[in-house]
Structures are given as structure tokens and as C-alpha cells.
Design a protein around this motif. Structure first.
Motif, PDB file in Angstrom:
ATOM      1  N   TYR A   8       0.817  -1.209   0.000  1.00 38.56           N
ATOM      2  CA  TYR A   8       0.000   0.000   0.000  1.00 38.56           C
ATOM      3  C   TYR A   8       0.853   1.263   0.000  1.00 38.56           C
ATOM      4  CZ  TYR A   8      -3.771  -3.251   0.789  1.00 38.56           C
ATOM      5  OH  TYR A   8      -4.660  -4.277   0.645  1.00 38.56           O
ATOM      6  N   ASN A   9       2.080   1.202   0.496  1.00 35.57           N
ATOM      7  CA  ASN A   9       2.974   2.360   0.427  1.00 35.57           C
ATOM      8  C   ASN A   9       3.285   2.708  -1.025  1.00 35.57           C
ATOM      9  OD1 ASN A   9       3.693   3.414   3.105  1.00 35.57           O
ATOM     10  ND2 ASN A   9       4.419   1.323   3.467  1.00 35.57           N
ATOM     11  N   ASP A  10       3.534   1.675  -1.844  1.00 40.26           N
ATOM     12  CA  ASP A  10       3.786   1.918  -3.270  1.00 40.26           C
ATOM     13  C   ASP A  10       2.552   2.515  -3.939  1.00 40.26           C
ATOM     14  OD1 ASP A  10       6.348   0.952  -3.013  1.00 40.26           O
ATOM     15  OD2 ASP A  10       5.937  -0.981  -3.973  1.00 40.26           O
ATOM     16  N   MET A  11       1.372   2.015  -3.557  1.00 43.33           N
ATOM     17  CA  MET A  11       0.125   2.521  -4.119  1.00 43.33           C
ATOM     18  C   MET A  11      -0.051   3.997  -3.751  1.00 43.33           C
ATOM     19  SD  MET A  11      -3.736   0.916  -3.785  1.00 43.33           S
ATOM     20  CE  MET A  11      -3.192  -0.719  -4.193  1.00 43.33           C
ATOM     21  N   LEU A  12       0.239   4.345  -2.498  1.00 39.90           N
ATOM     22  CA  LEU A  12       0.127   5.738  -2.061  1.00 39.90           C
ATOM     23  C   LEU A  12       1.148   6.608  -2.782  1.00 39.90           C
ATOM     24  CD1 LEU A  12      -1.105   7.944  -0.340  1.00 39.90           C
ATOM     25  CD2 LEU A  12       0.411   7.255   1.525  1.00 39.90           C
ATOM     26  N   ASP A  13       2.365   6.114  -2.956  1.00 38.26           N
ATOM     27  CA  ASP A  13       3.381   6.878  -3.691  1.00 38.26           C
ATOM     28  C   ASP A  13       2.913   7.170  -5.114  1.00 38.26           C
ATOM     29  OD1 ASP A  13       5.066   6.933  -1.498  1.00 38.26           O
ATOM     30  OD2 ASP A  13       6.301   5.260  -2.189  1.00 38.26           O
ATOM     31  N   LEU A  14       2.280   6.193  -5.758  1.00 36.93           N
ATOM     32  CA  LEU A  14       1.756   6.384  -7.102  1.00 36.93           C
ATOM     33  C   LEU A  14       0.646   7.434  -7.105  1.00 36.93           C
ATOM     34  CD1 LEU A  14       1.784   5.431 -10.070  1.00 36.93           C
ATOM     35  CD2 LEU A  14       0.112   3.711  -9.418  1.00 36.93           C
ATOM     36  N   LEU A  15      -0.250   7.349  -6.126  1.00 44.72           N
ATOM     37  CA  LEU A  15      -1.341   8.323  -6.032  1.00 44.72           C
ATOM     38  C   LEU A  15      -0.844   9.735  -5.755  1.00 44.72           C
ATOM     39  CD1 LEU A  15      -3.958   6.311  -3.953  1.00 44.72           C
ATOM     40  CD2 LEU A  15      -4.128   6.957  -6.358  1.00 44.72           C
ATOM     41  N   CYS A  16       0.241   9.849  -5.013  1.00 38.91           N
ATOM     42  CA  CYS A  16       0.779  11.160  -4.650  1.00 38.91           C
ATOM     43  C   CYS A  16       1.416  11.880  -5.836  1.00 38.91           C
ATOM     44  CB  CYS A  16       1.800  11.033  -3.520  1.00 38.91           C
ATOM     45  SG  CYS A  16       1.037  10.736  -1.922  1.00 38.91           S
ATOM     46  N   GLY A  17       1.742  11.173  -6.889  1.00 33.74           N
ATOM     47  CA  GLY A  17       2.375  11.814  -8.037  1.00 33.74           C
ATOM     48  C   GLY A  17       3.776  12.279  -7.702  1.00 33.74           C
ATOM     49  N   LYS A  23       4.959  18.558 -13.180  1.00 34.29           N
ATOM     50  CA  LYS A  23       4.432  19.603 -12.315  1.00 34.29           C
ATOM     51  C   LYS A  23       2.915  19.494 -12.217  1.00 34.29           C
ATOM     52  CE  LYS A  23       4.697  24.606 -11.589  1.00 34.29           C
ATOM     53  NZ  LYS A  23       4.800  24.500 -10.164  1.00 34.29           N
ATOM     54  N   GLY A  24       2.418  19.541 -11.001  1.00 32.71           N
ATOM     55  CA  GLY A  24       0.980  19.468 -10.770  1.00 32.71           C
ATOM     56  C   GLY A  24       0.425  18.061 -10.707  1.00 32.71           C
ATOM     57  N   SER A  25       1.280  17.033 -10.793  1.00 36.94           N
ATOM     58  CA  SER A  25       0.778  15.657 -10.809  1.00 36.94           C
ATOM     59  C   SER A  25       0.361  15.168  -9.425  1.00 36.94           C
ATOM     60  CB  SER A  25       1.808  14.703 -11.401  1.00 36.94           C
ATOM     61  OG  SER A  25       2.953  14.623 -10.575  1.00 36.94           O
ATOM     62  N   SER A  26       0.889  15.777  -8.381  1.00 38.19           N
ATOM     63  CA  SER A  26       0.493  15.383  -7.033  1.00 38.19           C
ATOM     64  C   SER A  26      -0.818  16.067  -6.676  1.00 38.19           C
ATOM     65  CB  SER A  26       1.562  15.789  -6.012  1.00 38.19           C
ATOM     66  OG  SER A  26       1.084  15.526  -4.710  1.00 38.19           O
ATOM     67  N   PRO A  27      -1.782  15.322  -6.136  1.00 39.46           N
ATOM     68  CA  PRO A  27      -3.029  15.966  -5.720  1.00 39.46           C
ATOM     69  C   PRO A  27      -2.851  16.799  -4.449  1.00 39.46           C
ATOM     70  CG  PRO A  27      -3.069  13.653  -5.125  1.00 39.46           C
ATOM     71  CD  PRO A  27      -1.804  13.888  -5.902  1.00 39.46           C
ATOM     72  N   PHE A  28      -1.715  16.639  -3.797  1.00 38.48           N
ATOM     73  CA  PHE A  28      -1.455  17.351  -2.549  1.00 38.48           C
ATOM     74  C   PHE A  28      -0.663  18.624  -2.826  1.00 38.48           C
ATOM     75  CE2 PHE A  28      -1.637  12.818  -1.406  1.00 38.48           C
ATOM     76  CZ  PHE A  28      -2.685  12.856  -0.500  1.00 38.48           C
ATOM     77  N   TYR A  29      -1.074  19.714  -2.199  1.00 37.86           N
ATOM     78  CA  TYR A  29      -0.334  20.967  -2.347  1.00 37.86           C
ATOM     79  C   TYR A  29       0.897  20.962  -1.449  1.00 37.86           C
ATOM     80  CZ  TYR A  29      -4.071  22.635  -5.214  1.00 37.86           C
ATOM     81  OH  TYR A  29      -4.966  22.766  -6.235  1.00 37.86           O
ATOM     82  N   GLU A  30       0.849  20.179  -0.392  1.00 33.42           N
ATOM     83  CA  GLU A  30       1.999  19.946   0.480  1.00 33.42           C
ATOM     84  C   GLU A  30       2.075  18.450   0.710  1.00 33.42           C
ATOM     85  OE1 GLU A  30       1.394  22.141   4.085  1.00 33.42           O
ATOM     86  OE2 GLU A  30       1.313  24.056   3.046  1.00 33.42           O
ATOM     87  N   GLN A  31       3.285  17.925   0.806  1.00 28.94           N
ATOM     88  CA  GLN A  31       3.431  16.492   1.038  1.00 28.94           C
ATOM     89  C   GLN A  31       2.797  16.120   2.380  1.00 28.94           C
ATOM     90  OE1 GLN A  31       4.448  13.886  -0.852  1.00 28.94           O
ATOM     91  NE2 GLN A  31       4.346  15.439  -2.441  1.00 28.94           N
ATOM     92  N   GLU A  35       1.455  11.171   9.893  1.00 31.01           N
ATOM     93  CA  GLU A  35       0.127  10.861  10.440  1.00 31.01           C
ATOM     94  C   GLU A  35      -0.911  10.808   9.314  1.00 31.01           C
ATOM     95  OE1 GLU A  35      -3.256  12.667  13.478  1.00 31.01           O
ATOM     96  OE2 GLU A  35      -1.252  13.560  13.465  1.00 31.01           O
ATOM     97  N   THR A  36      -0.866  11.782   8.420  1.00 33.68           N
ATOM     98  CA  THR A  36      -1.806  11.813   7.293  1.00 33.68           C
ATOM     99  C   THR A  36      -1.562  10.631   6.374  1.00 33.68           C
ATOM    100  OG1 THR A  36      -1.911  14.223   7.423  1.00 33.68           O
ATOM    101  CG2 THR A  36      -2.650  13.206   5.364  1.00 33.68           C
ATOM    102  N   ARG A  37      -0.295  10.330   6.087  1.00 35.95           N
ATOM    103  CA  ARG A  37       0.024   9.158   5.263  1.00 35.95           C
ATOM    104  C   ARG A  37      -0.573   7.897   5.877  1.00 35.95           C
ATOM    105  NH1 ARG A  37       3.689   8.767   1.018  1.00 35.95           N
ATOM    106  NH2 ARG A  37       4.053   6.574   1.378  1.00 35.95           N
ATOM    107  N   LYS A  42      -4.431   3.560   5.567  1.00 29.91           N
ATOM    108  CA  LYS A  42      -5.505   2.766   6.182  1.00 29.91           C
ATOM    109  C   LYS A  42      -6.748   2.786   5.288  1.00 29.91           C
ATOM    110  CE  LYS A  42      -7.915   2.119  10.525  1.00 29.91           C
ATOM    111  NZ  LYS A  42      -8.072   2.547  11.899  1.00 29.91           N
ATOM    112  N   TRP A  43      -7.076   3.968   4.740  1.00 25.40           N
ATOM    113  CA  TRP A  43      -8.236   4.081   3.855  1.00 25.40           C
ATOM    114  C   TRP A  43      -8.022   3.261   2.585  1.00 25.40           C
ATOM    115  CZ3 TRP A  43      -8.933   5.603  -1.139  1.00 25.40           C
ATOM    116  CH2 TRP A  43     -10.269   5.702  -1.551  1.00 25.40           C
ATOM    117  N   ILE A  44      -6.821   3.329   1.985  1.00 22.81           N
ATOM    118  CA  ILE A  44      -6.526   2.565   0.764  1.00 22.81           C
ATOM    119  C   ILE A  44      -6.699   1.072   1.028  1.00 22.81           C
ATOM    120  CG2 ILE A  44      -4.683   1.835  -0.821  1.00 22.81           C
ATOM    121  CD1 ILE A  44      -3.589   4.707  -0.654  1.00 22.81           C
TER     122      ILE A  44
END
Length: 163
Positions: A8-17, A23-31, A35-37, A42-44
Motif C-alpha cells: 500500500y505504500n507503493d500505491m500511495l506513492d503512485l497516487l501522490c504523483g 508539475k501538478g501531478s500530485s493531488p497534494f499541495y503539500e506532502q 500521520e496523514t500518510r 488505512k483508507w486505501i
């Protein structure tokens, strides 16, 4: 691979872009912090477990099939149910401002209108884009519109937030 082999860490890394790659591929404006990860991981995992459960015998997901009778993969089902391109306010503001530059001039805009001549090309680009929102689109469309709002748009009232 079995369910326990999913990383799931790899899956999250892929989702984070990766803004260094695109540029702009990450849906997050800040990494996200650790705790958030953890919460997102857990949700994934929960989502993935529900997805696996939905494909068991007699479940609705198994019943969705292609015309020739083979089952749709979860990737195909998600791609068909979720458009890749969705019009966002920052896209529309730029398009209508360029189309009517003489009537819309403001230092609050997230971009500079270079000409006083009306340029409706972006309006037409966006219209073309939304004709097939589930398609992969061209490389140019992907670069321009398959991204989060540009950082400049975050400072413009009514573009990325309500002022």
C-alpha cells in the motif's frame, strides 16, 4: 500475488504523483506528514479489501461484464465510471478572461492577459476536452488539464476558493 502481498505504500506513492517528474501531478499541495500518510494508507487498504470482497461470487461487481461476456477489471470499471477530465474553476476563469479581455481585467487573476484581442481558443479547447472526459486525451491535454490547480490560482479569490 495474494492479498497480503499488496504494498500500500507503493500505491500511495503512485497516487501522490511526483511534481519533479510532472508539475501538478500530485493531488497534494503539500506532502502529507506521517500521520496523514498513515490515515490515507488505512483508507486505501480498507477500500482495496472492499473491492476484493465485491468481486466474490454473486456480488454486484462480478456481474458487470463487457459485451462479449468477460468481466471488467477494477481498473476498467473505475476508468469508465470516473472521468479523467473535469472542468475546474481555474480553467474556466482563464478561458473566459482570454475570450473577453477588455471586459475582465483584474490584478487578482492568476495569470496575465497578454492581448486586448478576444481569444476564444481555450474555450474551444475546453469544449473539446469535455466531449470525451473518460478518454486518455492528447499529451497536450494531459499536461494542461490533468493536474491540480496551479499555485497562482490559489491566490485568486473565486478561482480556487471562495473569497
Amino acid at each position: 500475488a495474494g492479498e497480503g502481498d499488496v504494498n500500500y505504500n507503493d500505491m500511495l506513492d503512485l497516487l501522490c504523483g511526483n511534481d519533479q517528474v510532472k508539475k501538478g501531478s500530485s493531488p497534494f499541495y503539500e506532502q502529507p506528514d506521517s500521520e496523514t500518510r498513515g490515515k490515507v494508507l488505512k483508507w486505501i487498504q480498507s477500500w482495496r479489501e472492499m473491492l476484493v470482497e465485491s468481486y466474490k461470487e454473486g456480488r454486484p461487481s462480478l456481474m458487470l461484464t463487457k459485451a462479449e461476456g468477460s468481466s471488467l477489471t477494477s481498473y476498467e470499471r473505475m476508468r469508465l465510471a470516473n472521468p479523467k477530465y473535469v472542468l475546474r474553476e481555474w480553467m474556466l476563469v482563464e478561458a473566459y478572461t482570454k475570450a473577453s479581455p477588455s471586459s475582465i481585467q483584474s490584478p487578482m487573476l492568476p495569470f496575465v492577459v497578454q492581448s486586448s484581442e478576444a481569444d476564444e481558443s481555450m474555450v474551444h479547447e475546453l469544449f473539446e476536452l469535455i466531449q470525451n472526459p473518460y478518454d486518455e486525451g492528447t499529451e497536450e491535454q494531459d499536461e494542461k488539464y490533468y493536474r491540480r490547480a496551479p499555485d497562482e490560482a490559489l491566490k485568486a479569490g473565486g478561482t480556487a476558493f471562495m473569497s
